[in-house]
Design an enzyme around this catalytic site. Sequence first.
Site, short mmCIF file in Angstrom:
data_model
loop_
_atom_site.label_atom_id
_atom_site.label_comp_id
_atom_site.label_asym_id
_atom_site.label_seq_id
_atom_site.Cartn_x
_atom_site.Cartn_y
_atom_site.Cartn_z
N SER A 106 -5.52 -13.09 -7.23
CA SER A 106 -5.84 -13.71 -6.01
C SER A 106 -6.93 -13.18 -5.17
O SER A 106 -7.85 -13.91 -4.57
CB SER A 106 -4.67 -13.45 -5.11
OG SER A 106 -4.55 -12.14 -4.89
N GLU A 107 -7.32 -11.90 -5.70
CA GLU A 107 -8.66 -11.14 -5.12
C GLU A 107 -9.12 -10.14 -6.30
O GLU A 107 -8.50 -9.71 -6.80
CB GLU A 107 -8.02 -10.11 -3.82
CG GLU A 107 -7.84 -10.86 -2.74
CD GLU A 107 -7.65 -10.29 -1.45
OE1 GLU A 107 -8.28 -10.08 -0.68
OE2 GLU A 107 -6.50 -9.57 -1.51
N LEU A 111 3.03 -1.88 -6.40
CA LEU A 111 2.29 -2.59 -7.50
C LEU A 111 2.00 -2.00 -8.50
O LEU A 111 1.99 -2.49 -9.80
CB LEU A 111 0.87 -3.56 -7.01
CG LEU A 111 0.15 -4.04 -7.94
CD1 LEU A 111 1.00 -5.40 -8.64
CD2 LEU A 111 -1.28 -4.56 -7.32
N THR A 112 1.28 -0.80 -8.21
CA THR A 112 1.04 0.14 -9.50
C THR A 112 2.02 0.42 -10.15
O THR A 112 1.84 0.32 -11.58
CB THR A 112 0.38 1.38 -8.81
OG1 THR A 112 -0.86 1.04 -7.83
CG2 THR A 112 -0.12 2.30 -9.96
N PHE A 132 -1.99 -19.78 -13.65
CA PHE A 132 -0.25 -19.98 -13.92
C PHE A 132 0.06 -18.78 -12.94
O PHE A 132 -0.61 -17.95 -12.37
CB PHE A 132 -0.10 -19.54 -15.40
CG PHE A 132 -1.12 -18.33 -15.86
CD1 PHE A 132 -0.66 -17.26 -15.76
CD2 PHE A 132 -2.20 -18.78 -16.74
CE1 PHE A 132 -1.46 -16.27 -16.49
CE2 PHE A 132 -2.81 -17.77 -17.23
CZ PHE A 132 -2.56 -16.41 -17.07
N TYR A 164 -7.33 -5.69 -9.85
CA TYR A 164 -6.68 -5.42 -11.18
C TYR A 164 -7.64 -4.75 -12.08
O TYR A 164 -7.02 -4.09 -13.28
CB TYR A 164 -6.37 -6.86 -11.84
CG TYR A 164 -5.12 -7.55 -11.33
CD1 TYR A 164 -3.96 -7.22 -11.48
CD2 TYR A 164 -5.40 -8.60 -10.33
CE1 TYR A 164 -3.06 -7.75 -10.85
CE2 TYR A 164 -4.12 -9.26 -9.70
CZ TYR A 164 -3.10 -8.67 -9.90
OH TYR A 164 -1.96 -9.45 -9.32
N ARG A 219 0.74 -1.14 -0.12
CA ARG A 219 0.08 -0.03 0.04
C ARG A 219 0.71 1.21 -0.18
O ARG A 219 0.51 2.23 0.77
CB ARG A 219 -1.11 -0.16 1.18
CG ARG A 219 -1.87 -1.18 1.14
CD ARG A 219 -2.99 -1.29 0.00
NE ARG A 219 -3.63 -2.50 0.27
CZ ARG A 219 -3.41 -3.60 0.04
NH1 ARG A 219 -2.29 -4.00 -0.72
NH2 ARG A 219 -4.15 -4.48 -0.11
N ARG A 220 1.91 1.26 -0.84
CA ARG A 220 2.56 2.47 -0.98
C ARG A 220 2.80 2.80 -2.35
O ARG A 220 3.85 3.14 -2.88
CB ARG A 220 3.78 2.69 -0.12
CG ARG A 220 4.56 1.52 0.05
CD ARG A 220 5.88 1.78 0.58
NE ARG A 220 6.25 0.95 1.63
CZ ARG A 220 7.76 1.11 2.65
NH1 ARG A 220 8.36 1.51 1.62
NH2 ARG A 220 7.74 0.22 3.50
#
Length: 395
Positions: A114-115, A90-91, A395, A119, A86-87
Amino acid sequence: MEMRPATHEEFDDFDRAVLAAFHREVTEEDRRAFRRTDEPERSLAWFDDGRIVAGTSVYTRHVTVPGAIVPCAAVTAVGVMPTHRRRGLLTALMRRQLENIRTAGEPVAALWASEGAIYGRFGYGIAARNASLTARRPVARLAAPPSVADPQRAGPAADHVEHMRAVYERVRGERPGMLDRPGAWWEARLHDPESERKGAQPLQALVVADGYALYAVRPDRDEDGPAGEVKIRELVAATPAARALLWDFLLDQDLTRKVTWSLAAADEPLWLMLTDPDAVRLVLQGSLWVRLVDVPAALRARGYAADPDVVLDVSDAFCPWNAGRYRLAGGACEPTDAEPGLALDASALGAAYLGGTLLTELAAAGRVTELRPGALARASAAFRADVVPWCPEIF
Ligand SMILES: CC(C)(COP(=O)(O)OP(=O)(O)OC[C@H]1O[C@@H](n2cnc3c(N)ncnc32)[C@H](O)[C@@H]1OP(=O)(O)O)[C@@H](O)C(=O)NCCC(=O)NCCS
């Protein structure tokens, strides 16, 4: 902090960081299995003070889409360590990865989430669903059991790879959502570490002339007697006769009480083959997420049930090179200034791409806007696939 690909030598650390995000440890067996299909040069990792703390990678594969097979960046190994979440890591990974995929010339990217909440913001949309299947024994019986004594052979999965590969290749080209399995991908599909068996026997292959199933029986017993479970990993049938033979065998294993398969196709017809259709339960779940990385190239690459003849107004905040109006007609997809018939964002377009999620459904959900009467019905019918998309593997 630095973002760059992890090298081959750094891949143990890469795995450790990604699996730590999933609260798991890498075993030696996992490591050996991952190395068969890893493509370190396509990875991206965040280094904090020289230590990997987040990563993602890509497998170079192809996916079947309506009427074609297209190059596909199969996105994998997405993880940010609990200390660094959360910083925005990932983005930033997603942004760089999509730029890299675009440079590599792959028109689409695909992944399993996964959730479900992760995405959509990056322009991925749910393009396929799978069914989690449970058949109850002994109620689940075929209404028309196979009469011919076509030999069913069962044995260790690794003994039947060539047969399974041939059947899979026959079916793959017709089914949107299926991926090719080049190189070591068949070995990877059979990966079966004892640590993940949860008490089941080693992976078995059941083989008939035009089909196969990968499965394992997990023995169990309770106060009512034998309570084993037949766990299917994959079942592929090129003909209805093969499907009947496979199910006949799997539904008739002694000492078992149920047959389960978490990744069945959404249109798996087993319930229609039984004397009692209620003996099987199918629960639909989102499976493959698709992202159009190059909108016009991706839309040109697939076939359509009819000429869509539509102008799309595509918004794409995350990959701005895609935003704009495109005329999709006569097999071409070109930028245009013409008035649009439909407005939608990249994630809705990704969802519709395999022909399983309908544009009409997306419009009903408020995710596609019809701007010209008739455009929605025409485009939706054109995008719709004859065969329901199915991705049989995570995958
Ligand atoms: C999911 C994960 C990769 C997110 O990484 P991250 O670096 O924390 O993500 P970012 O900081 O870039 O988040 C971007 C946005 O997505 C949101 N988001 C991220 N993960 C989310 C989740 N699991 N559910 C809901 N929202 C999420 C963030 O809140 C943030 O929203 P904002 O821009 O409105 O503030 C990370 O939490 C993780 O590794 N989780 C465990 C492993 C996993 O599930 N990996 C994905 C495998 S498919």
